[in-house]
Design an enzyme around this catalytic site. Structure first.
Site, mmCIF file in Angstrom:
data_model
loop_
_atom_site.group_PDB
_atom_site.id
_atom_site.type_symbol
_atom_site.label_atom_id
_atom_site.label_comp_id
_atom_site.label_asym_id
_atom_site.label_seq_id
_atom_site.Cartn_x
_atom_site.Cartn_y
_atom_site.Cartn_z
ATOM 1 N N ASP A 312 0.817 -1.208 0.000
ATOM 2 C CA ASP A 312 0.000 0.000 0.000
ATOM 3 C C ASP A 312 0.854 1.263 0.000
ATOM 4 O OD1 ASP A 312 -2.593 1.426 0.480
ATOM 5 O OD2 ASP A 312 -1.565 1.975 2.336
ATOM 6 N N GLU A 365 1.131 -0.431 -5.112
ATOM 7 C CA GLU A 365 0.192 0.650 -5.358
ATOM 8 C C GLU A 365 1.038 1.927 -5.388
ATOM 9 O OE1 GLU A 365 -3.417 3.287 -3.536
ATOM 10 O OE2 GLU A 365 -1.740 2.568 -2.344
#
EC number: 2.4.1.18
Length: 648
Positions: A312, A365
């Protein structure tokens, strides 16, 4: 948790994970074998890192929460350890630490394998035994997860996917069979779980992690989570874990100021505090912190058999000025805004993971133009296997939200992704971030009346599944959820009883079936030779997308056409790679999906009339707000179970 994106531009190709750089031998990436609480006969061994503490005790249900002293290991490591008689699996505990300035704190164990059910914050002694039944999956994982294989991922938040009728959350085991059955029916190859590591604030969706080695007890025990992964594997479905190594919350029971000093975080808030998320940033320059995080990544892959990690908020790690105004950040030693310590950490992380698990996926990401995110470390990259294509997502959603009439002037939005589609190994994400905080559901983003919205959603999915790159769709998108997602309520499963919603679900299932069974749609997802625009002779050609996908030599060719307006295109001329019969494999306007029923009676004939540089062309009908997939030979596109799913 996604910052504003920039379009990627740099060339960054991925090679086989087995060729990646071997991690530096000085690092110890199996901290979970030593640190934390480990049952030892009728006692438990405790080890904790608190180098600046004056004193450390362990207090728990086994000693009526009276602290039992641990001993400092006199080797400069900053470790404290001890063996506590009578402490057994299932007992709760905390470390009672006298900090560097003399005050006492009760801290949860950073390496605990289980945590108390929130709002409790204690750690729990736990053993991680499980009789795995996924041997066949694990043996073939490398083959199934090769970059030339299809990868269609269903992103899930476990607490809001399904619930009991009274609103209670399901156990990991309860979810397992239901989720496996749903993914098999829909044809998804993978599930991606939003973070499951323990987090005190449920509204953070798991992104504010406190128990890095403990799955949240909201849904059951560690073994229950193992059963979930095991069950999905036994149904042929891979499982990706959303993993947060970018920041952590400042809750006083957790990592923040762990021994009375900035231990896991930077002391200077210009480096150690995240203003956008009100959280703390790991000190990647400290080898103990890097070992903690890399050990954690390996832990989930080893102990829980996850098939990859989606990392993330990588952009927030890479840039020292991320979400900061001038004067709120410190440049690196060369005066730049790149976080060189975070770069080194990410390279070490990916190298260590691929060295031990060459058959998993490491997915970033990352939303900016940072060069080489999915380039191997030894070629100067960050070493990820894949990267989310945030540019494609933002451009595409901005385009489909425009009224149909204005789309003719914004063709670059929908076409620009082809310019950089092969600079990285991209995943095309329509994730949870796009359907929250007033953004509306994917269905409600579409322009027009109700029928047009459903048709537009089917056209969007047809374009996405035909476009180069692996696929990711957030739960609810597969049947056209009306409401945007909220973590406190379940999906609106009753919508499946409505024909237009059921039609979207059939369309997604058929797209997945075709994607898996037509090699041209997945073999060259990361290669230039797998994609080429095709010419069309039409009024307003800007709103008609036409391209060919190619697989390995000898594979059937696949041609995708997408009409981005509600006006049908009759007698549309399309340039094609060769003459002959082209079979209409998929047509999103079929009544079976809720469409108007326009089409080409299952086939199109191309003759040797050149068009726009193509040696052949055909005249066909392109239905309103629809996607077609043509193949140059018959293809068996059945889903598991044998039911034909190629409808026209």
């Amino acid at each position: 948790m996604t910052p504003a994106p920039m379009q990627p531009t740099a060339d960054a190709k991925h090679v086989a994970p087995a060729t990646r750089q071997v991690p530096r031998p000085s690092h110890h990436f199996r901290q979970f074998d030593v640190m934390g609480a480990h049952v030892d006969g009728e006692a438990t061994r405790f080890t904790v890192w608190a180098p600046n503490a004056r004193s450390v005790c362990v207090a728990g249900s086994f000693n009526d929460w009276h602290g039992e002293p641990l001993q400092r290991i006199e080797d400069g490591s900053g470790l404290w350890h001890g063996r506590v008689e009578g402490a057994r699996a299932g007992d709760f505990y905390k470390y009672r630490i006298q900090g560097a300035h003399g005050h006492w704190m009760d801290k949860a164990d950073p390496y605990a394998f289980r945590c108390e059910h929130p709002p409790g914050t204690a750690s729990q002694i736990w053993e991680l035994d499980h009789a795995w039944g996924d041997r066949e999956w694990m043996a073939r994982r490398g083959e199934r997860q090769a970059h030339t294989q299809p990868m269609s991922t269903y992103e899930v938040h476990l607490g809001s996917w399904q619930r009991e009728e009274d609103g209670r959350m399901l156990n990991y085991r309860d979810i397992a069979v239901r989720l496996a059955s749903h993914c098999r029916t829909m044809g998804f190859t993978h599930v991606e779980l939003m973070p499951v590591a323990e987090h005190p604030f449920y509204g953070s969706w798991g992104y504010q992690t406190t128990g890095y080695f403990a799955p949240t007890s909201r849904y059951g025990t560690p073994q229950d989570l193992m059963v979930l992964v095991d069950t999905l594997h036994q149904h042929g479905i891979g499982v990706i874990l959303d993993w947060v190594g970018s920041h952590f919350p400042s809750d006083p029971h957790a990592l923040a100021q762990f021994d009375g000093t900035a231990l896991y975080e930077h002391a200077d808030p210009r480096l150690g505090f995240h203003p956008q998320w009100n959280s703390l940033i790991f000190n990647y320059g400290r080898y103990e912190v890097r070992d903690f995080l890399i050990s954690n990544a390996l832990f989930w892959l080893e102990k829980y058999h996850f098939d990859g990690l989606r990392v993330d908020a990588v952009a927030s790690m890479l840039y020292l000025d991320f979400a900061r105004e001038p004067g709120q950040w410190l440049p690196n030693q060369y005066g730049g805004n790149q976080n060189l310590e975070a770069v080194r950490f990410l390279q070490d992380l990916n190298s260590a993971v691929y060295a031990q698990f060459p058959d998993v996926h490491m997915i970033a990401e990352e939303s900016t133009a940072w060069a080489g995110v999915s380039r191997p470390v030894h070629h100067g990259g960050l070493g990820f296997g894949m990267k989310w294509n945030m540019g494609w997502m933002n451009d595409t959603l901005r385009y489909v939200e425009r009224p149909h009439f204005y789309r003719r002037w914004h063709g670059d939005d929908i076409r620009f992704s082809s310019v950089y589609a092969f600079n990285e190994n991209f995943v095309l994400p329509l994730s949870h971030d796009e359907v929250v905080y007033g953004k509306g559901s994917l269905l409600c983003k579409q322009a027009g009346d109700e029928w047009q919205r459903f048709a537009g959603l089917r056209a969007l999915y047809g374009y996405m599944w035909a476009h180069p790159g692996k696929k990711l769709l957030f739960m609810g998108g597969e049947f056209g959820q009306y409401q945007e997602w909220h973590h406190e309520r379940t999906l609106d499963w009753h919508l499946w009883a409505r024909p237009l919603h059921a039609g979207v679900a059939r369309w997604v299932a058929d797209l997945n079936a075709a994607y898996r069974r037509v090699p041209a749609l997945h073999v060259n997802d990361f290669e230039h030779e797998g994609f080429q625009w095709l010419p069309v002779d039409a009024h307003e050609p800007q709103t008609v997308l036409a391209f060919v996908r190619r697989g390995a030599p000898g594979d059937a060719l696949a041609v995708a056409l997408v009409n981005m307006t509600p006006e049908p295109r009759h007698a549309l001329r399309l340039g094609l790679p060769h003459a002959g019969t082209w079979h209409e494999l998929l047509n999103s306007d079929a009544p079976f999906y809720g469409g108007s029923g326009m089409g080409n009676l299952g086939r199109v004939h191309a003759d040797d009339a050149p068009l726009g540089g193509m040696p052949a062309s055909a005249t066909l009908t392109l239905p309103p707000l629809a996607a077609l997939v043509l193949v140059d030979r018959p293809v068996d596109a059945t889903i598991p179970g044998g039911e034909p799913h190629a409808r026209t």
